[in-house]
Enzyme design. Structure first.
Site, PDB file in Angstrom:
ATOM      1  N   SER A 281      -9.831  -0.927   6.995  1.00 40.06           N
ATOM      2  CA  SER A 281      -9.250  -0.771   5.652  1.00 40.06           C
ATOM      3  C   SER A 281      -8.535  -1.980   5.077  1.00 40.06           C
ATOM      4  O   SER A 281      -8.193  -1.967   3.897  1.00 40.06           O
ATOM      5  CB  SER A 281      -8.292   0.416   5.634  1.00 40.06           C
TER       6      SER A 281
ATOM      7  N   SER B 282      -9.714   1.536   2.846  1.00 32.63           N
ATOM      8  CA  SER B 282      -8.856   2.349   2.009  1.00 32.63           C
ATOM      9  C   SER B 282      -7.795   1.548   1.240  1.00 32.63           C
ATOM     10  O   SER B 282      -7.242   2.046   0.269  1.00 32.63           O
ATOM     11  CB  SER B 282      -8.163   3.415   2.858  1.00 32.63           C
TER      12      SER B 282
ATOM     13  N   LYS C 145       0.855  -1.188   0.000  1.00 29.80           N
ATOM     14  CA  LYS C 145       0.000   0.000   0.000  1.00 29.80           C
ATOM     15  C   LYS C 145       0.889   1.235   0.000  1.00 29.80           C
ATOM     16  O   LYS C 145       1.912   1.265   0.716  1.00 29.80           O
ATOM     17  CB  LYS C 145      -0.884  -0.041   1.256  1.00 29.80           C
TER      18      LYS C 145
HETATM   19  N1  GLN Z   1     -13.296   3.541   6.439  1.00 31.07           N
HETATM   20  C1  GLN Z   1     -12.608   3.978   7.602  1.00 31.07           C
HETATM   21  C2  GLN Z   1     -12.283   5.450   7.493  1.00 31.07           C
HETATM   22  O1  GLN Z   1     -12.636   6.034   6.541  1.00 31.07           O
HETATM   23  C3  GLN Z   1     -11.380   3.147   7.853  1.00 31.07           C
HETATM   24  C4  GLN Z   1     -10.186   3.592   7.127  1.00 31.07           C
HETATM   25  C5  GLN Z   1      -8.960   2.796   7.499  1.00 31.07           C
HETATM   26  O2  GLN Z   1      -9.029   1.757   8.144  1.00 31.07           O
HETATM   27  N2  GLN Z   1      -7.813   3.331   7.121  1.00 31.07           N
HETATM   28  O3  GLN Z   1     -11.679   6.007   8.328  1.00 31.07           O
END
Ligand code: GLN
Length: 485
Positions: free
Chosen positions: A178, A154, A79
């Site tokens: 994410s 994400s 990532k």
């Molecule tokens: N969907 C969650 C957010 O928008 C989790 C994001 C993540 O785990 N980086 O914060």
């Protein structure tokens, strides 16, 4: 099975028997990327030359009978919020578009030591804030099962890369879901380790008390394999835990005896997609048929998870992102009047809407006068959520829940409705708030031919139990064998 759909363990076995070389595997992945990533958009950059060079080096070492690392010759995607020396690490933000870290993240060092082939950096929501990669400043990753649908986020690029056949393994970060949510959307295995199990050194911080790095893989065995190489104490991350790392792959095939599976009554609540509910119930039946005992549990504070998460995560983000001021590194606005103006212009021009929204929410929640009402209160509720899990794990070994309330949504469907997007984090944020490990494993397909995941949760540092429980399910089902056409 073809090279691009095989698991990492299958590929390793073939390399060890001399049937195939790392160069052939790496080339096959690179070909697949150049053929299809134009429509999937999993990668922000591909390190073609470096990858092939590393693959050849591993092949030479293998031929010469030299000692090799555990992931020798296997392509791994990272990532793009994980720092890799000399390789652009953008966080999918204009702010870091040209940022080249002068050092490797701890886990990148570990991967290199394990002789992995680092193939490319994957797309994400800007600074990992989002659930669909639509907040990336550069591109939106599509779901390999159907490109009209979101890959999730994400870490959508990493999940899509493993699902689409671009790399057998990938790493992502999970702050509120994410890893698990895109794994569920793309039909792969995604694991969020216990907070502190894997060093965050070199992971660009979003919310430091919640962030955790973890793997994507095509099956549970592969997830166990890569977790074993990245887990462990690192003195450069003071929150990393000084606990022995078990040999996860060696116990994986031993089913857990007298397994008690906790499940939540939430299953009977509204808002849960019928097909997700059905897949979850079917999964519980699989455990039942294996002789596990089903125990209903209550997590009285679970309903506050999303609210608590969306106070704590933005608060920490607003503080962490203060470093992007146009001075130290990153984007600097070309035109400004004075220093204050320079900060404002640089941040205003380089951050996207969602990042700005989080910074404003967090700054507000931390401001004097509101700190007690929002941030401090959220910390207290966080403790109660953690207590709920401690209580539940007194009577069960693992907890099974859906990963997301619905299968993948279409691209564009939720992006203009941040609240709806936030609410979909209902099943994943609790693990980050309480620090426990969680895994998403393929457990069904919707009528639209989109994958549905099952989430398993375990007490802190019980990744071994989590993986074994997941493997028990995997052995009885074939969801993990399905590949997008
Ligand atoms: N969907 C969650 C957010 O928008 C989790 C994001 C993540 O785990 N980086 O914060």
């Amino acid at each position: 099975m073809s090279i691009t759909s095989a698991t990492a363990s299958e590929l390793l076995a073939k390399m060890n028997s001399g049937e195939i070389s790392s160069e052939e595997i790496t080339s096959a992945c690179l070909d697949e990327i150049s053929r299809r990533d134009g429509s999937i958009n999993a990668f922000l950059s591909v390190q073609q030359e470096a990858a092939l060079e590393k693959a050849r080096e591993v092949d030479r070492k293998r031929k010469a009978g030299k000692p090799l690392g555990k992931l020798a010759g296997l392509p791994v995607a990272l990532k793009d919020n994980i720092c890799s020396e000399g390789v652009t690490t953008t966080c999918a933000s204009k702010m870091l578009e040209h940022f080249v870290p002068p050092y490797d993240a701890h886990i990148v060092e570990q991967l290199k030591a394990a002789d992995a082939v680092l193939i490319g950096k994957t797309n994400l929501d800007e600074f990992a804030m989002g659930s669909s990669t639509e907040n990336s400043a550069f591109k939106t990753t599509t779901n390999p099962w159907n490109t009209a649908y979101a890959a999730g986020g994400s870490s959508g690029g990493s999940a899509a890369a493993v699902s689409a056949g671009f790399a057998p393994l990938a790493l992502g970060s999970d702050t509120g879901g994410s890893i698990r949510q895109p794994a569920s959307f793309c039909g792969v295995v995604g694991l969020k380790p216990t907070y502190g199990r894997v060093s965050r050194y070199g992971l660009v911080a979003f919310a430091s008390s919640l962030d955790q790095i973890g793997p994507f893989a095509r099956d549970v065995t592969d997830a166990a394999l890569i977790l074993g190489t990245i887990a462990g104490k690192d003195r450069r991350d003071t929150t990393s835990l000084d606990a022995a790392v078990p040999e996860y792959t060696s116990t994986l095939e031993q089913p857990l005896k007298n397994l008690k599976v906790g499940y939540i009554e939430l299953l009977h609540e509204e808002g849960l997609h019928a097909e997700v509910k059905e897949a979850t119930l079917r999964a519980l039946d699989v455990y039942k048929s294996l002789g596990a005992e089903m125990v209903p549990i209550t997590l009285p504070h679970a309903k506050y998870c999303v609210a608590t998460y969306y106070i704590i995560a933005p608060s920490e983000a607003s503080s962490n992102l203060a470093r992007y001021d146009g001075v130290h590194y990153g984007y600097r606005a070309p035109h400004f009047e004075n220093m204050i103006d320079m900060y404002a212009a640089s941040r205003g021009e380089a951050f996207g809407d969602e990042v700005k929204r989080r910074i404003m929410l967090g700054t507000y929640a931390l401001s004097s006068g509101y700190y007690d009402a929002y941030y401090l209160k959220a910390l207290k509720v966080r403790r109660l959520i953690r207590n709920d899990f401690e209580q539940a794990f007194q009577s069960v070994d693992i907890i099974a829940t859906p990963v997301t309330p619905t299968p993948a949504f279409t691209i564009g469907e939720l992006v203009d409705d941040p609240l709806a997007m936030y609410l979909a984090d209902i099943f994943t944020t609790s693990a980050n708030l309480s620090g426990i490990p969680g895994i998403s494993i393929p457990a069904g397909m919707s009528k639209n031919n989109l994958p549905i995941g099952l989430q398993l949760l375990a007490p802190p540092l019980e990744e071994e139990r989590l993986l074994r429980a997941a493997r028990m399910f995997e052995r009885e089902t074939d969801w993990h064998l399905k590949r997008p056409v």
